[in-house]
Design a protein around this motif. Structure first.
Motif, PDB file in Angstrom:
ATOM      1  N   CYS A 126     -23.309 -16.570 -84.722  1.00  0.00           N
ATOM      2  CA  CYS A 126     -23.713 -17.893 -84.237  1.00  0.00           C
ATOM      3  C   CYS A 126     -22.676 -18.477 -83.284  1.00  0.00           C
ATOM      4  N   ALA A 127     -21.400 -18.214 -83.560  1.00  0.00           N
ATOM      5  CA  ALA A 127     -20.351 -18.733 -82.669  1.00  0.00           C
ATOM      6  C   ALA A 127     -20.485 -18.120 -81.277  1.00  0.00           C
ATOM      7  N   GLU A 128     -20.696 -16.804 -81.208  1.00  0.00           N
ATOM      8  CA  GLU A 128     -20.822 -16.137 -79.913  1.00  0.00           C
ATOM      9  C   GLU A 128     -22.128 -16.496 -79.216  1.00  0.00           C
ATOM     10  N   ALA A 129     -23.197 -16.701 -80.003  1.00  0.00           N
ATOM     11  CA  ALA A 129     -24.475 -17.085 -79.408  1.00  0.00           C
ATOM     12  C   ALA A 129     -24.360 -18.412 -78.677  1.00  0.00           C
ATOM     13  N   GLY A 130     -23.543 -19.309 -79.210  1.00  0.00           N
ATOM     14  CA  GLY A 130     -23.367 -20.607 -78.586  1.00  0.00           C
ATOM     15  C   GLY A 130     -22.573 -20.562 -77.296  1.00  0.00           C
TER      16      GLY A 130
END
Length: 398
Positions: A89-93
């Motif tokens: 989720c961190a990288e998706a953001g």
């Protein structure tokens, strides 16, 4: 044959046999009085996940992934609390949403595709559609607006048996107290006639079959006389199983399987007003609603996050955990034109049961309703699990 029943502890509350049948089916063991030789039985295969690779996904190298990423980001509001999703989720953001190749690399780097297979080895299943309908209503009952939309009744109980029977984890029973007994909650016919949840009317609408379809969809919008819009979301359900009225009309000889679309069912109701209630009562399931914030851009699914039109879908959570990316290979409603798309499993539905079974969320409006009402396609599914996770299917509760 003698049936042996073992209970680990006494239950202090009597529960109607309406519920005990599925429970007893798990607890009963057969005790034959003598050994009987039987011919070897054919071992039925279980549905399964088969590890796959990216090259097997139809058109994977060409599909647009921008909206898929947006749907994933919406789901991350809930998923980011789980350890295996935090980095994802961190990288998706941080991804450049306009760089489709970078988004594809992101999915290929963090996930492994697993194809779903049925117990008979086949890889196809039913894909239907749903949407947010628009109804017309009022806060007050009038000659025109006379069909109530109910909120959750105060006497509706939710019973979780998982503490006593771990094998029933995820199964919840709904009912009400009658004297000293817990019995099933009222079915559709009873709610509509002698046992309405008085005082729980949220709105009144002018379309009885439209109200039925609102319950099937699970969310929708109601336009008030002054033009304002009230958004409604799923609150609870009466615990009775979902029965398809489209299938019932086919059994009655009123239409063929291929004709049984939402639009044709609605027209049948218009043409047969005296028979409409009998048809609707064939489905004992009843959905209760709650008002949603006006600021919401879309319906809220079972994950508690807004759905993304065209990229969110409802699944059977016994097979596909909520939040998972699902690569769907199917066809456009009513045609054989390929529809390959990366969806997000963000909702559930009473009629969405089975290994390869999906309900495609088309969004809000008339066009979305046309697609949803005519979608009855065959499709294949690949579920993307975070790297390192080996998926299993919960066959115990099937």
């Amino acid at each position: 044959m003698v049936i042996c029943v073992r209970f680990g502890r006494k239950m202090t509350m009597k529960i109607s046999s309406f519920w005990l049948m599925p429970v007893l089916a798990l607890l009963l063991t057969a005790c034959p009085s003598k050994r009987v030789e039987k011919a070897p039985e054919k071992v039925e295969q279980q549905p399964a996940y088969i590890k796959s690779d990216w090259r097997t996904l139809p058109e994977w190298g060409q599909v647009a992934l921008v909206s898929s990423l947006e749907a994933l980001r919406a789901g991350c509001v809930s998923l980011k609390r789980r350890e295996q999703w935090q980095q994802i989720c961190a990288e998706a953001g941080l991804l450049d949403i306009d760089n489709n190749d970078a988004v594809r690399t992101f999915f290929e780097s963090h996930f492994t595709p697993w194809q779903l297979k049925n117990g008979d080895g086949s890889d196809h299943g039913l894909i239907t559609g749903y949407y947010e309908p628009l109804l017309y209503g009022s806060r007050e009952k009038t000659g025109r607006f006379r069909f109530p939309i109910y909120g959750e009744p105060d006497d509706l109980l939710i019973i979780d048996l998982a503490e006593l029977y771990p094998e029933l984890k995820g199964k919840r029973l709904r009912g009400r107290v009658e004297g000293k007994r817990v019995v099933p909650y009222h079915d559709r016919a009873a709610i509509d006639s002698e046992h309405p949840p008085a005082g729980k009317e949220i709105l009144w609408v002018d379309d009885e079959i439209g109200l039925f379809f609102l319950q099937v969809q699970g969310s929708g919008r109601v336009q008030m006389p002054d033009g304002s819009i009230v958004k409604l979301g799923y609150a609870n359900q009466n615990g009775h199983p979902y029965n398809s009225i489209g299938k019932r009309l086919v059994e009655m000889g009123e239409m063929t399987v291929h004709q049984a679309s939402m639009q044709r069912i609605r027209q049948w109701g218009v043409d047969n007003p005296a028979r409409l209630k009998e048809l609707l009562y064939h489905n004992p399931s009843y959905v209760f609603f709650r008002e949603m914030p006006e600021s919401l851009s879309s319906a809220v699914g079972a994950m508690g996050v807004p759905l993304t039109a065209g990229y969110s879908m409802a699944v059977d959570r016994r097979t596909i955990p909520l939040g998972m990316p699902v690569y769907l290979s199917t066809t456009w409603p009513g045609s054989d034109k390929p529809l390959n798309r990366l969806m997000l499993a963000q909702d559930v539905g009473g009629a969405i049961k089975g290994t390869i079974r999906g309900d495609f969320f088309w969004g809000f409006g008339e066009e979305a309703g046309k697609y949803a009402g005519s979608m009855k396609q065959q499709g294949r599914m690949w579920v993307f699990f975070p790297n390192g996770i080996t998926p299993t299917i919960n066959t115990a509760s099937r």
